[in-house]
Design a protein around this motif. Structure first.
Motif, PDB file in Angstrom:
ATOM      1  N   SER A   5       0.863  -1.177   0.000  1.00  0.00           N
ATOM      2  CA  SER A   5       0.000   0.000   0.000  1.00  0.00           C
ATOM      3  C   SER A   5       0.904   1.234   0.000  1.00  0.00           C
ATOM      4  N   LYS A   7       1.070   5.622  -0.489  1.00  0.00           N
ATOM      5  CA  LYS A   7       0.323   6.880  -0.554  1.00  0.00           C
ATOM      6  C   LYS A   7       0.924   7.792  -1.640  1.00  0.00           C
ATOM      7  N   ILE A  42      -9.782  11.232  -0.711  1.00  0.00           N
ATOM      8  CA  ILE A  42      -8.847  10.111  -0.785  1.00  0.00           C
ATOM      9  C   ILE A  42      -9.556   8.910  -1.391  1.00  0.00           C
ATOM     10  N   ILE A  58      -3.011   4.624  -2.696  1.00  0.00           N
ATOM     11  CA  ILE A  58      -3.928   5.496  -1.951  1.00  0.00           C
ATOM     12  C   ILE A  58      -3.679   6.922  -2.425  1.00  0.00           C
ATOM     13  N   TRP A  60      -4.239  10.821  -2.657  1.00  0.00           N
ATOM     14  CA  TRP A  60      -4.710  11.975  -1.898  1.00  0.00           C
ATOM     15  C   TRP A  60      -4.788  13.166  -2.854  1.00  0.00           C
ATOM     16  N   GLY A  78       3.641  10.938   5.357  1.00  0.00           N
ATOM     17  CA  GLY A  78       3.633   9.525   4.933  1.00  0.00           C
ATOM     18  C   GLY A  78       3.509   9.309   3.433  1.00  0.00           C
TER      19      GLY A  78
END
Lengths: 164, 508
Positions: A5, A7, A42, A58, A60, A78
């Motif tokens: 995963s 970001k 998100i 993910i 944003w 992150g």
């Protein structure tokens, strides 16, 4: 199968097409109506890569700021990758780009950074390249969220870079 | 806080506690129906941030706030919330505040602000592109004009020379056709370039003293032949009350009148063309004049009256022309702050009246009108021609040598010209502007600034060029030249300038 995963934060000035790129990539949709992004939205997109990795990207989609340091700093926490988006047809969105990129590099030295000029549909590629050269803008991709040009390629490239 | 308010407040807040693995161990489900034992990571992708927060937590910082986050559950509309995480050993407390309405209200303001900035910035870019396109177009037209005018100069010049040779009747007729066609071509190039400069706003009027009666005669003489050839009666009239010495752009005034007469000629098969200049009113400093060109041609209908001043407008598509003539007339009249009036009746004819206010000159006759600058017979003057176009160079040599008054040397570059003037005395330099390395302007500057020897320093210089840039005469003078002549030029125009410059240099 390896599951990861990561970001990915879309940043840049307002109205440059961050949300449009986000929607084009997530849902393959585009709208010509401009709605300024409030805060952050998100979403997750799962990509199965050629090397067998299942990557949950993910994304944003942050509200636009001319200056990243004036935005909400918690949104950047992150991040494994940043997509710094500018609008090819608005010089104000890229004339200070080097300062913005330096900020990201200094605060997130391990993050992947992709610099993207969007709205390629609104100007000839030749003119876009000439103008960006004039302003010494180093970019990774020139995209059109409207036509979808180079959007898949951009995120595929990010996927490779964040999993390496 | 009253009970009701307290209830409302709590309905806008949700408390959630998760363990290290992200499993929900407490949720009051006020906003979202997340249940105990569910994974917070499955509730919304936003909560994957917890992994990073666990890494970021320190003794100084264990509370992280994320304002304005869009959270969504199922098909429900998003709630816009502020989310605070407090990371402590073994568990994470999450407080979610729903501020949807407040944020939406705020967003209306930023939406309007952003839209207006985006539009302004896009417009700036669009303008920039338009300016670039316009500049490219103008540069292109100027360049193509130069490229076309240069060979045309040779063609026209050699036609003039050819006319003076022994030609039989058929050859004479053929030469006339070539001459007419090349004149037509020259007019089209000129019109194209003028309209481009006018439209781009790069057109500037020149100011010079001129004699209106002289201009009138020139126009009458140059149009008499073609009008009478068409078996039309050419009526001309100039007001005796006119003060003939005026200040204005003589060349453009000539162009306005020539275009109007040329237009009348195109559309008149029989009857007359009348050209007159009248004084309407006058003060000591200014004089208002009316230039009238009237014809007994086909006339213009009411609906066509507005259209004929537009670019590329022609009432009869079979008639030769660029369709730019009247547009140029209107634009030039407007630049001169004048007025153009049109009266016309189909089948009867048309009458164009140009009303202009021109400054009176001090009363002295213009130099060109007063003098004819004849050079003494039997004396020869050495001229240096600096021209990199060999055809034009040859043409200049032919014209000048044919007069019997000149020795002529020719070189192709400014560098060669410098060598030549250092080795020989010249009475005149005729130099092209667009040379290969040093330009004609740079050559003139060097001659004026780098030599102490007055025989070199003061050599008269005549600039010639096919470049159609604004204010070429002024630029040439500023560079140190004495006069300028646009290509293509006639033999007469060239000799007038040459004789004048040599005459003046010898009568200082």
């Amino acid at each position: 199968m390896i599951k990861l995963s990561k970001k990915v934060a879309l940043v840049g000035s307002f109205g440059v097409g961050k949300t449009s790129l986000f929607r084009r990539f997530i849902d393959n949709e585009f709208s010509t109506d401009y709605k300024s992004t409030l805060g952050v939205q998100i979403q997750k997109k799962v990509i199965t890569m050629d090397n067998g990795i299942e990557l949950s990207m993910i994304l944003w989609d942050t509200e636009g700021h001319e200056n990243i340091s004036e935005g909400r700093s918690s949104y950047l926490i992150g991040s494994h990758a940043f997509v710094y988006v500018f609008d090819i047809t608005r010089i104000d969105t890229y004339k200070e780009i080097n300062t913005q990129i330096e900020f990201l590099k200094n605060h997130f030295p391990n993050a992947v950074i992709k610099i993207v000029g969007n709205k390629l549909d609104a100007v000839s590629k030749k003119k876009a390249i000439e103008t960006l050269k004039e302003y010494s803008v180093q970019y990774d991709y020139l995209t059109s969220a409207k036509t979808g040009d180079y959007v898949e390629e951009l995120f595929a490239d990010i996927a490779v870079d964040v999993t390496n | 806080m009253g009970d009701e308010n307290q209830k409302k407040f709590y309905k806008k807040v949700q408390l959630v506690t998760v363990n290290e693995l992200g499993k929900i161990i407490y949720s009051d489900a006020n906003l979202f129906s997340w249940n105990v034992n569910d994974s917070i990571y499955e509730a919304h992708p936003f909560f994957s941030i917890i992994e990073s927060l666990k890494e970021a937590v320190s003794a100084q910082e264990n509370e992280f706030t994320f304002p304005c986050v869009h959270l969504k559950e199922g098909k429900e509309a998003s709630r816009i919330c502020d989310v605070t995480f407090t990371v402590s050993y073994g568990e994470i407390n999450i407080v979610i505040f729903d501020y949807t309405q407040a944020y939406l209200d705020l967003n209306k303001i930023s939406q309007e602000r952003n839209e207006s900035i985006i539009k302004a910035q896009e417009l700036e870019f669009t303008n920039r592109l338009l300016i670039e396109k316009e500049n490219f177009k103008n540069d292109f037209i100027a360049s193509i004009n130069h490229e076309l005018t240069t060979p045309l100069t040779s063609v026209k010049g050699f036609i003039e020379l050819l006319e003076k040779t022994n030609l039989d009747y058929e050859q004479e007729e053929l030469v006339k056709i070539i001459k007419t066609e090349s004149d037509h071509l020259q007019n089209i190039f000129g019109d194209m370039f003028d309209i481009s400069r006018i439209e781009s706003g790069g057109f500037k009027l020149e100011e010079e003293t001129f004699n209106l009666k002289e201009l009138f005669s020139t126009i009458v003489n140059s149009n008499k032949g073609p009008i009478e050839k068409q078996a039309l009666n050419f009526k001309t009239e100039i007001d005796n009350k006119l003060n003939a010495e005026l200040i204005g752009d003589k060349t453009r005034l000539y162009q306005i009148i020539s275009n109007l007469i040329s237009n009348a000629l195109k559309y008149t098969d029989e009857g007359f063309i009348k050209f007159s200049i009248n004084r309407l009113s006058g003060k000591s400093s200014k004089q208002q004049i009316a230039i009238v060109v009237e014809d007994s041609g086909i006339g213009i209908s009411e609906e066509d009256k507005a259209a004929i001043f537009e670019s590329f407008s022609q009432l009869n598509p079979n008639i030769k022309g660029s369709g730019l003539g009247l547009n140029i007339v209107r634009s030039l009249v407007s630049l001169m702050e004048g007025e153009i009036l049109l009266e016309s009746k189909v089948g009867v004819g048309s009458k164009f009246t140009v009303v202009l206010s021109l400054k009176n000159a001090s009363g002295e006759e213009t130099e060109e009108v007063k003098h004819h600058y004849e050079l003494p017979k039997g004396k020869k003057y050495r001229i240096l021609v600096v021209e990199n176009q060999l055809n034009t160079q040859y043409l200049l040599l032919k014209i000048l040598l044919a007069q019997g008054s000149f020795f002529v040397d020719a070189v192709s570059s400014a560098e060669a010209a410098i060598k030549a003037i250092e080795n020989r005395e010249y009475k005149l330099i005729i130099s092209d502007i667009k040379l290969d390395e040093l330009t004609g302007f740079q050559l003139a500057q060097r001659i004026r600034n780098q030599y102490g020897d007055v025989a070199i320093k003061n050599i008269p210089i005549l600039g010639i060029s096919a470049l159609r840039a604004p204010n070429m005469t002024n630029k040439a003078i500023a560079a140190g030249m004495d006069a300028f002549l646009s290509k293509p030029f006639s033999e007469k125009q060239l000799l007038q300038k040459v004789n004048r410059l040599i005459y003046l240099a010898n009568h200082k």
